[in-house]
Design a protein around this motif. Structure first.
Motif, PDB file in Angstrom:
ATOM      1  N   VAL A 124      -1.766   2.936  -0.564  1.00  0.00           N
ATOM      2  CA  VAL A 124      -2.557   3.054   0.666  1.00  0.00           C
ATOM      3  C   VAL A 124      -3.842   3.826   0.396  1.00  0.00           C
ATOM      4  O   VAL A 124      -4.953   3.384   0.723  1.00  0.00           O
ATOM      5  CB  VAL A 124      -1.749   3.771   1.771  1.00  0.00           C
ATOM      6  N   ASP A 128      -7.722   1.860   0.301  1.00  0.00           N
ATOM      7  CA  ASP A 128      -8.536   2.007   1.501  1.00  0.00           C
ATOM      8  C   ASP A 128      -9.969   1.547   1.252  1.00  0.00           C
ATOM      9  O   ASP A 128     -10.575   0.893   2.103  1.00  0.00           O
ATOM     10  CB  ASP A 128      -8.533   3.463   1.988  1.00  0.00           C
ATOM     11  N   SER A 133      -5.694  -6.115   3.482  1.00  0.00           N
ATOM     12  CA  SER A 133      -4.803  -6.319   4.626  1.00  0.00           C
ATOM     13  C   SER A 133      -3.436  -5.696   4.331  1.00  0.00           C
ATOM     14  O   SER A 133      -3.070  -5.504   3.159  1.00  0.00           O
ATOM     15  CB  SER A 133      -4.625  -7.818   4.888  1.00  0.00           C
ATOM     16  N   PRO A 134      -2.651  -5.367   5.373  1.00  0.00           N
ATOM     17  CA  PRO A 134      -1.302  -4.841   5.134  1.00  0.00           C
ATOM     18  C   PRO A 134      -0.443  -5.784   4.291  1.00  0.00           C
ATOM     19  O   PRO A 134       0.358  -5.326   3.464  1.00  0.00           O
ATOM     20  CB  PRO A 134      -0.729  -4.693   6.549  1.00  0.00           C
ATOM     21  N   GLU A 135      -0.619  -7.093   4.483  1.00  0.00           N
ATOM     22  CA  GLU A 135       0.177  -8.068   3.735  1.00  0.00           C
ATOM     23  C   GLU A 135      -0.189  -8.061   2.247  1.00  0.00           C
ATOM     24  O   GLU A 135       0.694  -8.128   1.384  1.00  0.00           O
ATOM     25  CB  GLU A 135      -0.023  -9.474   4.322  1.00  0.00           C
ATOM     26  N   ARG A 137      -1.565  -5.511   0.599  1.00  0.00           N
ATOM     27  CA  ARG A 137      -1.104  -4.229   0.055  1.00  0.00           C
ATOM     28  C   ARG A 137       0.401  -4.286  -0.225  1.00  0.00           C
ATOM     29  O   ARG A 137       0.876  -3.781  -1.243  1.00  0.00           O
ATOM     30  CB  ARG A 137      -1.382  -3.099   1.052  1.00  0.00           C
ATOM     31  N   THR A 138       1.137  -4.867   0.713  1.00  0.00           N
ATOM     32  CA  THR A 138       2.583  -5.009   0.527  1.00  0.00           C
ATOM     33  C   THR A 138       2.880  -5.822  -0.722  1.00  0.00           C
ATOM     34  O   THR A 138       3.737  -5.435  -1.536  1.00  0.00           O
ATOM     35  CB  THR A 138       3.212  -5.701   1.757  1.00  0.00           C
ATOM     36  N   LYS A 369       7.258  -3.607   3.362  1.00  0.00           N
ATOM     37  CA  LYS A 369       6.738  -4.300   4.541  1.00  0.00           C
ATOM     38  C   LYS A 369       6.687  -3.364   5.746  1.00  0.00           C
ATOM     39  O   LYS A 369       5.685  -3.305   6.469  1.00  0.00           O
ATOM     40  CB  LYS A 369       7.612  -5.510   4.860  1.00  0.00           C
ATOM     41  N   TYR A 371       6.673  -0.052   5.690  1.00  0.00           N
ATOM     42  CA  TYR A 371       5.746   1.057   5.448  1.00  0.00           C
ATOM     43  C   TYR A 371       4.308   0.649   5.766  1.00  0.00           C
ATOM     44  O   TYR A 371       3.563   1.388   6.400  1.00  0.00           O
ATOM     45  CB  TYR A 371       5.840   1.534   3.993  1.00  0.00           C
ATOM     46  N   PHE A 372       3.907  -0.546   5.317  1.00  0.00           N
ATOM     47  CA  PHE A 372       2.546  -1.025   5.545  1.00  0.00           C
ATOM     48  C   PHE A 372       2.385  -1.724   6.902  1.00  0.00           C
ATOM     49  O   PHE A 372       1.290  -2.163   7.231  1.00  0.00           O
ATOM     50  CB  PHE A 372       2.132  -1.989   4.433  1.00  0.00           C
ATOM     51  N   ARG A 373       3.494  -1.852   7.639  1.00  0.00           N
ATOM     52  CA  ARG A 373       3.491  -2.555   8.925  1.00  0.00           C
ATOM     53  C   ARG A 373       2.911  -3.964   8.771  1.00  0.00           C
ATOM     54  O   ARG A 373       2.037  -4.399   9.540  1.00  0.00           O
ATOM     55  CB  ARG A 373       2.709  -1.758   9.980  1.00  0.00           C
ATOM     56  N   ALA A 374       3.398  -4.643   7.769  1.00  0.00           N
ATOM     57  CA  ALA A 374       2.903  -5.984   7.446  1.00  0.00           C
ATOM     58  C   ALA A 374       3.768  -7.056   8.098  1.00  0.00           C
ATOM     59  O   ALA A 374       4.927  -6.810   8.446  1.00  0.00           O
ATOM     60  CB  ALA A 374       2.896  -6.189   5.931  1.00  0.00           C
TER      61      ALA A 374
END
Length: 401
Positions: A124, A128, A133-135, A137-138, A369, A371-374
């Motif tokens: 994270v 930055d 995107s969260p996806e 990063r996941t 998933k 954790y990153f809210r993906a």
């Protein structure tokens, strides 16, 4: 084929609920009861399995480990040391994309359940600047966490596979090397497609030296050495690392309490409990054994059986060792007199890992998933291409050798 249909129904229902934004622990709980009913387990057996999985020492240690890891990561972040670690790696490698792939791959050198959660906070901070995107990063955190499973002898699945096949583990490592190289190359291609190089790091320190990087990594290295070198349980190892940080870095109690409060993610812990309960009921139902037996006697071509049985076991269990421990004893008698026996078994190994990586029950995928809210559907858009690449390379290795 009825057993296969039943497993498919459970798998489909859990995926649909997940894609519909139902909390994963609820979807898993629904899938657990549905699995038990479809395989004729009495209600009291299902409830008993769920209860025993919750109070099982492995589950309790895992929950403790996850809370401790999050607590440890929060302290690193709040004290500014996480930024310093990212900055130090950025200074060494001159490309933040390398840094955020390197961090999970470093943690991936060690077979820790749910280990992707250790590197997630660092990814994270590091990503930055890249505005991923969260996806994405996941995917990066999850994928690079698992690139070594084909060749590192610290992973139980590799050790067990070599023993069951009957070859030295070093030989299996050399054979599997193209799979890890494919995992790295495809992960880079998919994870960083269209992402421009960036060398600027937020809060870059005045002294991004190797020594300062090493000093900031000491708490993490201390915990990992205890886990790997001395076989200390992760919860105790990182508990000691946290205690050392509090004492030697003189972290105030207000910051400590804040970090601990933020590490108590109830939804995440419920998901872990639901996963362990699902696996326990799956074991009691003997569903995986039934599906494997049906496929092995179905008249399907051998190379396809070598793919399907481990792939399905990996998908349903979300465990790396399950396709080897369950699938190989079924596959070996089918292939042992074939001149291409070893090729088929390597294909089966790659397929089992692929199924595990694609499984919605894989704990690392679930934790990352969440954790990153993906969105899980968005994450799968990244995962399927490198997974298919590994299977294609394994198929080529099977037929070209």
């Amino acid at each position: 084929m009825v057993e296969l249909l039943k497993i498919g129904i459970v798998f489909f229902i859990v995926l649909i609920l997940t894609f519909k934004k139902v909390n994963l622990w609820i979807g898993l709980l629904v899938g657990t009861f549905l699995l038990g009913f479809l395989f004729h387990l009495p209600l009291h057996t299902i409830v008993k399995d769920l209860f025993t999985s919750v109070i099982d020492s492995k589950t309790l240690l895992l929950i403790g480990a996850l809370v401790t890891i999050l607590f440890f990561s929060n302290l690193l972040k709040e004290t500014g040391r996480m930024n310093a670690i990212i900055a130090g790696f950025g200074h060494v490698f001159k490309d933040i994309r390398v840094v955020i792939a390197l961090l999970p791959s470093m943690i991936g050198l060690i077979p820790i359940i749910g280990g992707a959660l250790i590197s997630a906070p660092m990814v994270v901070e590091g990503s930055d600047e890249l505005k991923l995107s969260p996806e994405r990063r996941t995917f990066i955190n999850y994928w690079f966490r698992h690139i070594w499973e084909y060749i590192l002898p610290t992973f139980p699945a590799l050790i067990l596979a070599a023993a069951l096949i009957g070859i030295p583990i070093r030989r299996l490592i050399w054979i599997n090397l193209p799979l890890t190289l494919t995992a790295i190359a495809s992960g880079i291609a998919v994870g960083f497609w269209g992402v421009s190089k960036s060398t600027r790091v937020k809060n870059y320190p005045d002294d991004p030296s190797i020594w300062k990087l090493t000093k900031n990594l000491l708490p993490l290295c201390f915990g990992l050495v205890l886990v790997v070198g001395f076989k200390v349980e992760l919860v105790y190892a990182f508990g000691l690392a946290i205690l050392g940080m509090v004492i030697f870095y003189q972290i105030g109690w207000r910051l400590v309490l804040k970090g601990f409060k933020e590490s108590l993610n109830i939804e995440l812990l419920l998901t872990v409990v639901a996963v362990m309960g699902f696996k326990k009921v799956l074991e009691s139902s003997r569903a995986v054994h039934a599906v494997s037996t049906v496929l092995s006697s179905s008249g399907v071509p051998l190379w396809l059986i070598a793919i399907l049985i481990p792939l399905l076991i990996g998908l349903v269990t979300g465990m790396t060792i399950a396709p080897i421990g369950i699938g190989f004893p079924i596959l070996i008698p089918l292939f042992q007199n074939d001149p291409h026996f070893l090729n088929y078994m390597v294909l089966a190994f790659a397929s089992g890992i692929s199924g595990d990586l694609l499984s919605p029950f894989h704990l690392c995928l679930i934790l990352t998933k969440d954790y990153f809210r993906a969105d899980l559907k968005g994450v799968y858009r990244f995962i399927w291409i490198p997974t298919a690449s590994i299977l294609m390379v394994a198929l080529l290795m099977t037929f070209l050798r």
